[in-house]
Enzyme design. Structure first.
Site, PDB file in Angstrom:
ATOM      1  N   TYR A  79     -34.794  -3.316  -9.001  1.00  0.00           N
ATOM      2  CA  TYR A  79     -34.465  -2.187  -9.823  1.00  0.00           C
ATOM      3  C   TYR A  79     -32.772  -2.073  -9.854  1.00  0.00           C
ATOM      4  O   TYR A  79     -32.391  -2.443  -9.109  1.00  0.00           O
ATOM      5  CB  TYR A  79     -34.774  -0.830  -9.843  1.00  0.00           C
ATOM      6  CG  TYR A  79     -34.619  -0.307  -8.270  1.00  0.00           C
ATOM      7  CD1 TYR A  79     -35.470  -0.357  -7.088  1.00  0.00           C
ATOM      8  CD2 TYR A  79     -33.711   0.596  -8.282  1.00  0.00           C
ATOM      9  CE1 TYR A  79     -35.288   0.051  -5.959  1.00  0.00           C
ATOM     10  CE2 TYR A  79     -33.186   0.987  -6.767  1.00  0.00           C
ATOM     11  CZ  TYR A  79     -34.178   0.882  -5.868  1.00  0.00           C
ATOM     12  OH  TYR A  79     -33.761   1.221  -4.588  1.00  0.00           O
ATOM     13  N   SER A  97     -24.867   4.447  -3.491  1.00  0.00           N
ATOM     14  CA  SER A  97     -24.228   5.059  -2.475  1.00  0.00           C
ATOM     15  C   SER A  97     -23.541   4.314  -1.610  1.00  0.00           C
ATOM     16  O   SER A  97     -22.573   4.778  -0.972  1.00  0.00           O
ATOM     17  CB  SER A  97     -25.337   6.120  -1.761  1.00  0.00           C
ATOM     18  OG  SER A  97     -26.172   5.330  -1.073  1.00  0.00           O
ATOM     19  N   GLU A 110     -21.865   3.355  31.381  1.00  0.00           N
ATOM     20  CA  GLU A 110     -21.525   1.939  31.183  1.00  0.00           C
ATOM     21  C   GLU A 110     -20.130   1.583  31.530  1.00  0.00           C
ATOM     22  O   GLU A 110     -19.754   0.481  31.848  1.00  0.00           O
ATOM     23  CB  GLU A 110     -21.921   1.365  29.722  1.00  0.00           C
ATOM     24  CG  GLU A 110     -23.476   1.180  29.814  1.00  0.00           C
ATOM     25  CD  GLU A 110     -23.954   0.030  30.401  1.00  0.00           C
ATOM     26  OE1 GLU A 110     -25.081  -0.143  30.683  1.00  0.00           O
ATOM     27  OE2 GLU A 110     -23.066  -0.905  30.826  1.00  0.00           O
ATOM     28  N   THR A 152     -30.151   6.699  -0.948  1.00  0.00           N
ATOM     29  CA  THR A 152     -30.425   6.794   0.291  1.00  0.00           C
ATOM     30  C   THR A 152     -29.581   5.958   1.334  1.00  0.00           C
ATOM     31  O   THR A 152     -29.591   6.252   2.373  1.00  0.00           O
ATOM     32  CB  THR A 152     -31.848   6.240   0.353  1.00  0.00           C
ATOM     33  OG1 THR A 152     -32.015   4.842   0.167  1.00  0.00           O
ATOM     34  CG2 THR A 152     -32.776   7.180  -0.265  1.00  0.00           C
ATOM     35  N   ASP A 153     -28.644   4.871   0.748  1.00  0.00           N
ATOM     36  CA  ASP A 153     -28.048   4.320   1.773  1.00  0.00           C
ATOM     37  C   ASP A 153     -27.304   4.791   2.528  1.00  0.00           C
ATOM     38  O   ASP A 153     -27.055   4.629   3.901  1.00  0.00           O
ATOM     39  CB  ASP A 153     -27.461   2.989   1.008  1.00  0.00           C
ATOM     40  CG  ASP A 153     -28.436   1.706   0.812  1.00  0.00           C
ATOM     41  OD1 ASP A 153     -27.884   0.882   0.149  1.00  0.00           O
ATOM     42  OD2 ASP A 153     -29.626   2.065   0.843  1.00  0.00           O
ATOM     43  N   LYS A 181     -31.718   6.922   8.050  1.00  0.00           N
ATOM     44  CA  LYS A 181     -32.532   5.984   7.238  1.00  0.00           C
ATOM     45  C   LYS A 181     -32.922   5.060   8.259  1.00  0.00           C
ATOM     46  O   LYS A 181     -32.398   4.117   8.817  1.00  0.00           O
ATOM     47  CB  LYS A 181     -31.793   5.503   6.173  1.00  0.00           C
ATOM     48  CG  LYS A 181     -32.647   4.595   5.211  1.00  0.00           C
ATOM     49  CD  LYS A 181     -31.855   4.044   4.110  1.00  0.00           C
ATOM     50  CE  LYS A 181     -32.878   3.333   2.972  1.00  0.00           C
ATOM     51  NZ  LYS A 181     -32.110   2.954   1.858  1.00  0.00           N
ATOM     52  N   THR A 205     -30.921   5.375  -6.040  1.00  0.00           N
ATOM     53  CA  THR A 205     -32.350   5.129  -6.645  1.00  0.00           C
ATOM     54  C   THR A 205     -33.185   6.042  -7.346  1.00  0.00           C
ATOM     55  O   THR A 205     -33.815   6.002  -8.337  1.00  0.00           O
ATOM     56  CB  THR A 205     -33.122   4.337  -5.610  1.00  0.00           C
ATOM     57  OG1 THR A 205     -32.526   3.312  -4.831  1.00  0.00           O
ATOM     58  CG2 THR A 205     -34.952   4.247  -5.978  1.00  0.00           C
TER      59      THR A 205
HETATM   60  N1  DGL Z   1     -28.303   0.977  -3.702  1.00  0.00           N
HETATM   61  C1  DGL Z   1     -28.935   1.991  -2.853  1.00  0.00           C
HETATM   62  C2  DGL Z   1     -28.196   3.498  -2.779  1.00  0.00           C
HETATM   63  O1  DGL Z   1     -27.820   3.885  -3.981  1.00  0.00           O
HETATM   64  C3  DGL Z   1     -30.209   2.205  -3.268  1.00  0.00           C
HETATM   65  C4  DGL Z   1     -31.351   2.842  -2.213  1.00  0.00           C
HETATM   66  C5  DGL Z   1     -31.918   4.164  -2.541  1.00  0.00           C
HETATM   67  O2  DGL Z   1     -30.988   5.022  -3.308  1.00  0.00           O
HETATM   68  O3  DGL Z   1     -32.838   4.632  -2.352  1.00  0.00           O
HETATM   69  O4  DGL Z   1     -28.313   4.117  -1.665  1.00  0.00           O
END
Ligand code: DGL
Length: 352
Positions: free
Chosen positions: A48, A81, A309, A114-115, A187, A34
């Site tokens: 986006y 990602s 467990e 961020t993924d 995240k 992103t």
């Molecule tokens: N498609 C997600 C990624 O590339 C978008 C999320 C982001 O980068 O914040 O990880």
């Protein structure tokens, strides 16, 4: 003439701040996400296309970074990602490792979606041998959005990568002014700018390009790691899959991974890594057939306790300790490049 020039040089050096001469060299390695995204209009903060803006445009959009360091860019990837596989991860680690070895590189920033940002940061923390600052940074809004978070995240990430105080801290994640340790950041919110958190707290914070430190990680990383990207050949890691725990589980979910060639399976169990009584026989059978079982938890905080467990000693299973399933997958894959001994793998989960 020569005397005049020497006098001028001395005069200048007395007037210009030391920083004008002593700026560190920071390389921005771009992978997409992103932070390189673009939306149709400024109100598209969540709708986006990721991975559109090239690295030089990212850097030129924040010219202030050149006041912090001599900054140049490298385009390693240009993808969202979630699409990064072990192949991209290994090649990125090799590129970062090569940059870290260059005497004219003082710090590295990796712009990333961020993924799976936490996985990449954790992997680099385990396999890149350096004490130079490596900072992984992303954004939750594209640069085209109102109040985009990417530009300030990038500015702060460059400041951190250029900071002498950031040396030897392990791979860091910079998001939303916070400095996190790669090994325990995750995240936690998928639509807000304060998306990342660590149950053990932040390492510190960057405010107006200055890092403020409050703790260090006690785990092994970078130069203190027994894993090294330079000794991992090829573009695959031992296959390790994850099965998400819920009610009404299916043994076939695990058997399909074995069929696909998995050398280990992360059971992302409910609660403290619990295993349904009708699933236990499948996992003990898989263990007996050479597929290492690792009990992790779908619960975002806490740690999976050995022999609580389930009788892990009896079954030869490993517990993921406080690592989430996605990080447990990476550590198990790296562990399997060195050993199949469950006791050794368990040691690694306690030390990294
Ligand atoms: N498609 C997600 C990624 O590339 C978008 C999320 C982001 O980068 O914040 O990880």
């Amino acid at each position: 003439m020569k005397r005049a020039l020497t006098a001028l040089t001395i005069a200048l050096s007395l007037t210009l701040p030391l920083s004008a001469f002593a700026k560190n060299n920071v390389v921005v390695v771009a992978t997409g996400g992103t932070i390189a995204g673009a939306g149709a209009n400024s109100t598209n903060s969540a709708t986006y296309t990721a991975a559109k803006v090239p690295v030089d445009a990212l850097i030129n959009a924040v010219p202030q970074v050149q006041e912090l360091a001599n900054v140049r860019g490298v385009q390693a990837l240009q993808i969202a990602s979630e699409s990064i596989t072990d192949k991209e991860l290994l090649n990125l680690a090799r590129q970062v490792n090569d940059l870290a070895k260059k005497p004219d590189v003082n710090g590295i920033v990796i712009t990333h979606g961020t993924d799976t940002l936490e996985e990449t940061a954790f992997f680099l923390n385990l396999v890149v041998h350096t004490d130079k600052p490596i900072v992984v940074v992303g954004s939750m809004r594209p640069g085209t959005a109102l109040s985009a978070d990417g530009p300030l995240n990038l500015y702060s990430a460059v400041a951190l990568a250029a900071a002498e105080s950031a040396k030897g801290k392990g791979v860091m994640v910079l998001m939303n002014d916070s400095i996190f340790a790669a090994r325990d950041v995750t995240k936690t919110i998928n639509v807000h700018t304060n998306a990342f958190a660590s149950q053990w707290g932040e390492l510190g914070s960057v405010v107006e390009a200055k890092p403020y430190w409050f703790r260090s990680s006690v785990k092994r990383f970078n130069n203190n790691s027994e894993f090294n990207i330079e000794s991992i050949k090829g573009d695959t890691l031992p296959l390790v899959g994850i099965v998400y725990g819920s009610d009404n589980m299916l043994p076939q979910s695990y058997l399909a991974l074995q069929q696909a060639g998995a050398k280990a399976i992360i059971h992302a169990g409910t609660g403290n890594g619990s295993v349904a009584n009708y699933i236990v026989p499948t996992l003990t059978k898989l263990q007996a057939e050479g597929v290492q079982i690792v009990r992790a938890s779908r619960v975002p905080q806490g740690l999976v306790l050995r022999n609580a467990e389930q009788p892990d000693d009896k079954y030869g299973w490993v517990v993921a300790h406080d690592l989430n399933p996605q990080k447990a997958r990476l550590l198990t894959a790296l562990a399997l490049t060195k050993t199949k001994d469950a006791k050794e793998i368990q040691r690694m989960f306690y030390e990294y």
